[in-house]
Scaffold this active site. Structure first.
Site, PDB file in Angstrom:
ATOM      1  CE1 TYR A   1      46.014  54.007  33.436  1.00  0.00           C
ATOM      2  CE2 TYR A   1      43.941  53.041  34.114  1.00  0.00           C
ATOM      3  CZ  TYR A   1      45.290  52.910  33.840  1.00  0.00           C
ATOM      4  OH  TYR A   1      45.896  51.683  33.946  1.00  0.00           O
TER       5      TYR A   1
ATOM      6  CB  SER B   1      42.926  49.455  32.594  1.00  0.00           C
ATOM      7  OG  SER B   1      42.371  49.591  33.889  1.00  0.00           O
TER       8      SER B   1
END
Length: 260
Positions: free
Chosen positions: A159, A146
């Protein structure tokens, strides 16, 4: 990909039942691959399987929690019983809700769970897929990370840390898996709209403002197809001189200076 490279190839996609994973599963199956979808959401997995089979595409769904070593071992055993080799492993499964509250409020067990799925999962899958990957002529591992590995919003500890770790794991695996050669790369998606790619109970129609679009130099938010096309390239022999790399696919969002 216009050629027939993926004919008779087997591709395993974790978290392949929804979102980016489903987009990649459909793209690889349309390119001729036999696609194995794993997911811990059985409802989503069965719907994804039907979606592909309704298009006469070769697909299989196996329920799996990639954070569990026992689950991953069983998964690879099932794959090995049906397929001669594994040509590509795409580590896509992840817990994608990034916000955890302030540091003072942080639930450490939730933090650990995110790392277990998003980082430990790819390591376990790579480890136990290794015997099957070694049987392929040009095997590849692709990790889906990401842009949050390189930039943050507040209170996204788990995350962000897990995706940053997966970026580092990518080059660690790449320099470790050289004999026989297994290429390992990563894609770091930016804002990808997955509404139409969710299971039926969670589908929604995307609504993007002009401001949303203007944040991207290409003038739009991304789609799973944008990631899938890059995945098709990176897992093929056309990318035979690429390993240990991470490609950011974000419509230019992370290179644009935005003042608020």
């Amino acid at each position: 990909m216009a050629d027939t490279y993926y004919k008779n190839k087997t591709i395993l996609i974790t978290g392949g039942a929804q979102g980016i994973g489903l987009g990649m599963a459909e793209a690889f199956a349309k390119a001729g691959a036999s696609v194995i979808i794993t997911d811990q959401d059985e409802e989503a997995g069965q719907q994804a399987l039907k979606r592909l089979q309704d298009q006469q595409l070769a697909a299989r769904f196996i329920l799996c929690d990639v954070s569990s070593e026992a689950h991953v071992k069983a998964l690879m055993q099932q794959v090995g019983e049906k397929y001669a080799q594994l040509d590509g492993l795409i580590n896509n499964a992840g817990l994608a809700d990034p916000f955890m509250g302030t540091l003072e409020e942080l639930d450490v067990e939730r933090f650990d769970k995110v790392l277990a799925v998003n980082l430990r999962g790819p390591l376990l899958c790579s480890k136990y897929a290794l015997p099957l990957l070694k049987k392929a002529a040009h095997p590849a591992i692709l990790n889906i990370t990401s842009t949050r590995a390189f930039m943050s919003e507040p209170d996204t500890f788990g995350y962000t840390a897990s995706k940053g770790g997966l970026e580092a794991l990518t080059h660690s695996l790449a320099v470790s898996l050289t004999d026989p050669l297994i290429r390992v790369n990563a894609i770091a998606p930016g804002w990808i709209e997955v509404g139409p790619w969710q299971k039926e109970s969670e589908k929604y129609e995307p609504q993007h403002s002009q401001q949303d679009k203007a944040q991207h130099p290409v003038g739009r938010v991304g789609t799973p197809e944008d990631i899938a096309q890059a995945a098709l390239f990176l897992c093929s022999d056309k990318a035979g001189f690429i390993t240990g790399q991470s490609i950011t696919i974000d419509g230019g969002m992370t290179v644009k200076m935005i003042y608020v």
